[in-house]
Structures are given as structure tokens and as C-alpha cells.
Design an enzyme around this catalytic site. Sequence first.
Site, PDB file in Angstrom:
ATOM      1  NE  ARG A  13      74.481  63.602-112.259  1.00  0.00           N
ATOM      2  CZ  ARG A  13      74.982  64.678-111.694  1.00  0.00           C
ATOM      3  NH1 ARG A  13      74.224  65.489-110.953  1.00  0.00           N
ATOM      4  NH2 ARG A  13      76.263  65.020-111.862  1.00  0.00           N
ATOM      5  CG  ASP A  14      75.174  68.048-113.405  1.00  0.00           C
ATOM      6  OD1 ASP A  14      74.289  68.587-112.725  1.00  0.00           O
ATOM      7  OD2 ASP A  14      76.379  68.337-113.301  1.00  0.00           O
ATOM      8  CG  HIS A 209      81.389  68.360-112.925  1.00  0.00           C
ATOM      9  ND1 HIS A 209      80.657  67.261-113.350  1.00  0.00           N
ATOM     10  CD2 HIS A 209      80.461  69.249-112.492  1.00  0.00           C
ATOM     11  CE1 HIS A 209      79.368  67.483-113.190  1.00  0.00           C
ATOM     12  NE2 HIS A 209      79.213  68.696-112.653  1.00  0.00           N
ATOM     13  CG  HIS A 211      77.882  73.422-113.378  1.00  0.00           C
ATOM     14  ND1 HIS A 211      76.595  73.058-113.670  1.00  0.00           N
ATOM     15  CD2 HIS A 211      78.417  72.363-112.734  1.00  0.00           C
ATOM     16  CE1 HIS A 211      76.358  71.834-113.212  1.00  0.00           C
ATOM     17  NE2 HIS A 211      77.449  71.387-112.630  1.00  0.00           N
ATOM     18  CB  CYS A 242      73.313  71.297-108.608  1.00  0.00           C
ATOM     19  SG  CYS A 242      72.957  70.448-107.065  1.00  0.00           S
ATOM     20  CG  ASN A 251      76.955  70.061-116.383  1.00  0.00           C
ATOM     21  OD1 ASN A 251      75.777  69.849-116.159  1.00  0.00           O
ATOM     22  ND2 ASN A 251      77.910  69.743-115.545  1.00  0.00           N
TER      23      ASN A 251
HETATM   24  P1  HMG Z   1      67.638  62.784 -95.867  1.00  0.00           P
HETATM   25  O1  HMG Z   1      66.255  63.320 -95.934  1.00  0.00           O
HETATM   26  O2  HMG Z   1      68.586  63.400 -94.897  1.00  0.00           O
HETATM   27  O3  HMG Z   1      67.699  61.209 -95.678  1.00  0.00           O
HETATM   28  O4  HMG Z   1      68.262  62.866 -97.320  1.00  0.00           O
HETATM   29  P2  HMG Z   1      66.965  60.180 -94.803  1.00  0.00           P
HETATM   30  O5  HMG Z   1      67.926  59.045 -94.650  1.00  0.00           O
HETATM   31  O6  HMG Z   1      66.395  60.826 -93.578  1.00  0.00           O
HETATM   32  O7  HMG Z   1      65.776  59.698 -95.742  1.00  0.00           O
HETATM   33  C1  HMG Z   1      64.653  60.501 -96.029  1.00  0.00           C
HETATM   34  C2  HMG Z   1      63.748  59.738 -96.978  1.00  0.00           C
HETATM   35  O8  HMG Z   1      64.407  59.509 -98.224  1.00  0.00           O
HETATM   36  C3  HMG Z   1      63.345  58.364 -96.476  1.00  0.00           C
HETATM   37  O9  HMG Z   1      62.068  58.094 -97.021  1.00  0.00           O
HETATM   38  C4  HMG Z   1      64.367  57.466 -97.117  1.00  0.00           C
HETATM   39  O10 HMG Z   1      63.934  56.144 -97.245  1.00  0.00           O
HETATM   40  C5  HMG Z   1      64.523  58.099 -98.468  1.00  0.00           C
HETATM   41  P3  HMG Z   1      60.722  58.318 -96.197  1.00  0.00           P
HETATM   42  O11 HMG Z   1      60.877  57.428 -95.002  1.00  0.00           O
HETATM   43  O12 HMG Z   1      60.678  59.783 -95.821  1.00  0.00           O
HETATM   44  O13 HMG Z   1      59.662  57.907 -97.151  1.00  0.00           O
HETATM   45  N1  HMG Z   1      65.829  57.856 -99.078  1.00  0.00           N
HETATM   46  C6  HMG Z   1      66.001  57.438-100.337  1.00  0.00           C
HETATM   47  N2  HMG Z   1      65.111  57.133-101.314  1.00  0.00           N
HETATM   48  C7  HMG Z   1      65.628  56.729-102.491  1.00  0.00           C
HETATM   49  N3  HMG Z   1      66.955  56.610-102.744  1.00  0.00           N
HETATM   50  C8  HMG Z   1      67.844  56.909-101.798  1.00  0.00           C
HETATM   51  C9  HMG Z   1      67.364  57.346-100.547  1.00  0.00           C
HETATM   52  N4  HMG Z   1      67.982  57.705 -99.394  1.00  0.00           N
HETATM   53  C10 HMG Z   1      67.032  58.025 -98.517  1.00  0.00           C
HETATM   54  N5  HMG Z   1      69.157  56.802-102.051  1.00  0.00           N
HETATM   55  C11 HMG Z   1      69.694  62.111 -99.088  1.00  0.00           C
HETATM   56  C12 HMG Z   1      69.573  62.380 -97.606  1.00  0.00           C
HETATM   57  C13 HMG Z   1      71.153  61.820 -99.396  1.00  0.00           C
HETATM   58  C14 HMG Z   1      68.848  60.886 -99.434  1.00  0.00           C
HETATM   59  C15 HMG Z   1      69.167  63.337 -99.856  1.00  0.00           C
HETATM   60  O14 HMG Z   1      69.807  64.461 -99.366  1.00  0.00           O
HETATM   61  C16 HMG Z   1      69.396  63.238-101.324  1.00  0.00           C
HETATM   62  O15 HMG Z   1      68.802  62.399-102.007  1.00  0.00           O
HETATM   63  N6  HMG Z   1      70.262  64.098-101.871  1.00  0.00           N
HETATM   64  C17 HMG Z   1      70.639  64.022-103.282  1.00  0.00           C
HETATM   65  C18 HMG Z   1      70.724  65.381-103.852  1.00  0.00           C
HETATM   66  C19 HMG Z   1      71.136  65.276-105.280  1.00  0.00           C
HETATM   67  O16 HMG Z   1      70.950  64.286-105.965  1.00  0.00           O
HETATM   68  N7  HMG Z   1      71.672  66.414-105.789  1.00  0.00           N
HETATM   69  C20 HMG Z   1      72.086  66.515-107.159  1.00  0.00           C
HETATM   70  C21 HMG Z   1      73.278  65.682-107.489  1.00  0.00           C
HETATM   71  S1  HMG Z   1      74.821  66.358-106.917  1.00  0.00           S
HETATM   72  C22 HMG Z   1      75.261  67.478-108.177  1.00  0.00           C
HETATM   73  O17 HMG Z   1      74.499  67.757-109.069  1.00  0.00           O
HETATM   74  C23 HMG Z   1      76.669  68.010-108.171  1.00  0.00           C
HETATM   75  C24 HMG Z   1      77.560  67.332-109.225  1.00  0.00           C
HETATM   76  O18 HMG Z   1      77.032  67.498-110.529  1.00  0.00           O
HETATM   77  C25 HMG Z   1      78.969  67.932-109.173  1.00  0.00           C
HETATM   78  C26 HMG Z   1      78.981  69.462-109.174  1.00  0.00           C
HETATM   79  O19 HMG Z   1      78.468  70.069-110.122  1.00  0.00           O
HETATM   80  O20 HMG Z   1      79.527  69.999-108.216  1.00  0.00           O
HETATM   81  C27 HMG Z   1      77.691  65.828-108.959  1.00  0.00           C
HETATM   82 MG    MG Z   2      77.283  69.287-111.713  1.00  0.00          MG
END
Ligand code: HMG
Ligand code: MG
Length: 286
Positions: A13-14, A209, A211, A242, A251
Site C-alpha cells: 500500500r504505502d 511509522h 519514512h 505519499c 518507508n
Molecule cells: P474530495 O475530492 O474532497 O471528495 O476527496 P469528494 O467527496 O468531493 O469526492 C470527489 C470524488 O471522489 C467523487 O467522485 C466521489 O464519489 C469520489 P466524482 O463525483 O468526482 O466522480 N470518492 C471516492 N471514490 C472512491 N473511493 C472513495 C471515495 N471518496 C470520494 N473512498 C478524499 C476526499 C478523501 C476522497 C480524497 O482526498 C482521497 O481519496 N484522499 C486519499 C489520499 C490518500 O490515499 N493518500 C495516501 C494515503 S495516506 C499516507 O500515505 C500516509 C500514511 O502512510 C501515514 C504517514 O506516512 O504519515 C498512512
Molecule cells: Mg506512510
Amino acid sequence: MAEFVRIHEVGPRDGLQNEPGVIAVADKVALIDLLSTSGLRDIEVGSFVSPKWVPQMADTDRVLAGLHAVDGVRYAVLVPNMRGWDGFVAARVPGVTYEVAVFISASEGFSRSNLNCSIAESVARLVPVVRAAQAAGVGVRGYISCVTDCPFDGPVRPGAVARAAQMLWDVAPMQLSLGDTIGKGTPQTVARMLRAVCDVAPATALAGHFHDTGGQALANIATALDLGLRAFDSAVGGLGGCPYAPGAPGNVATEAVLEMLHGLGFETGVDLDVIGQAAEMARGMR
Ligand code: HMG
Ligand code: MG
């Protein structure tokens, strides 16, 4: 008896979420299947997030359908909102043990960049996810990003991390994974942060966690071990980053963490040889 440290493998995933090229579902499944034979008990395999935001995770439903689940392994997926929960429910395979991971940031800048909302709004969105998971008997973990530094807001105060931890803990006691998202933490800043978070939740409920941008990840893990943490996230082959955190590198590598932990006399139950093969497979995917 040696003390046990639990490794949460985040490579699929990450690690893979940040890869620019298309990675075939079959390749992801092959990596996860190999990791499943290593003795790991937690493997994070994908995300039910917006495919526009993280295209590399758009095939998570097919990954869940394709992987050969092993008894005793819990397969984790990131779920930011109810739309993601519905995607997970549609994709999950009966009989497999899953965990959903909700995620917030300790800094407002990264919250905006990663989730397009404030910290408070992100918590409000994840509450129904946690409630749905509890009702379905699915485990939950909570990530907090930017626990020492934020790529947008700079240094993050320990008190801000403790507040974020309290917000998640108030939703439900869960394992809190503390993310040094851009790998800028040092043993000093990590120790200050952990002491603040330990006022909210016990060290046994926390995971590190890290990096590895600054090359400090292993030193930070050693600091966290001293403060009582016994769970760490890592990515095979040091994959990772990310897409919404400029400068977030890989990571810390699972194989490096295992070498260190085993050298210190900790038990992990993970076979370093299998992880070495998986690291090679992961490198071949890039
Ligand atoms: P948004 O654009 O504000 O949301 O995104 P929205 O509610 O306005 O939706 C926009 C569109 O996305 C819509 O579709 C929704 O249906 C769709 P459209 O009408 O435009 O066709 N949608 C979705 N589709 C599939 N699955 C969903 C979903 N939700 C909405 N769940 C949102 C808000 C949260 C969706 C967006 O910002 C997002 O997906 N962010 C995720 C980012 C991400 O995954 N980042 C990486 C992971 S975090 C990380 O790596 C850190 C970590 O490792 C720890 C660390 O290292 O610190 C965990
Ligand atoms: Mg991470």
C-alpha cells in the site's frame, strides 16, 4: 523469553501507492502472497480512496479478490470515508481477516493536501467508518501523519500530535500508528512526541511509522523501543512515499527493521529470507 515486536508490512500500500508506472494486479498479488508466507501477521494491501487522488490503488478490489489469504494474517486497507467503506464491503472475501485503517494528520496543511479537509472534518468523516467496522466485527487502526514535521506547516508540536491522538482515541481505542511522513524526525523530536502521545494512549497501543528520508528511521525505532513501543510499520525493499507529501521517500525497509530487532534479541516471527525474496520482487516492479 524474547519479547515480541509486531511488524505491520505496508509495502503493497504505502510502497506501491507512489509508484508512477502501472503495476499489474497479478504482480501485486504475487508480492502479497509471498509476504503472506513470511510469518508477517499484518499486511496492508491497498486503499479504498478516490482513484483520481491515488490511481495506483484503484485496483484494490481486484487485489482483494486475487490474493490467497493465509490464516493468521490480517489484511489491512485504508478507508477515508463511507464511500471507501462501501467499496471495501463490496470487495471483501468471506472468511478473510481484515482491518480497516482510518487516517488523519497532526497538521492542518497536510490534512488539506491529503484529504482535502481540516483535521476536525476528517475525524467526522471517519466516525461512521469506525462504527460500521465495529458493527461488522472488523478491526480498526488509526494513522496520524506528520507527527514531527509537515511538508507544508514545518515542525509539528508534540501537543498537536497528542490532540490528534485524543481525537481518534475518543472515537474508539485503537492502535495508533504515528507517521513521520517525510522522514524528518530525529530521536529527540520522536521522543518528545511519543512522551506527549503516551499521556493519551499507552505505548502498547502505539505503532511507529517512519519514512527514511533523513536516514534516521532505525534510530527513531530504537528510541520508540526504549519508550515501550512494540509495533512498527515498514515496507519490504524500502518501497514507498505519499503522493500528497512532497519529499516523502520510502518507508523504512522491513528487512533492515528485522535485522535490527533480531540483533537486539526481539522476536518477530518473520522469516528474513522470505522478506529478502519479497524485497527483490518489489524492486523488480519499479
Ligand atoms: P474530495 O475530492 O474532497 O471528495 O476527496 P469528494 O467527496 O468531493 O469526492 C470527489 C470524488 O471522489 C467523487 O467522485 C466521489 O464519489 C469520489 P466524482 O463525483 O468526482 O466522480 N470518492 C471516492 N471514490 C472512491 N473511493 C472513495 C471515495 N471518496 C470520494 N473512498 C478524499 C476526499 C478523501 C476522497 C480524497 O482526498 C482521497 O481519496 N484522499 C486519499 C489520499 C490518500 O490515499 N493518500 C495516501 C494515503 S495516506 C499516507 O500515505 C500516509 C500514511 O502512510 C501515514 C504517514 O506516512 O504519515 C498512512
Ligand atoms: Mg506512510
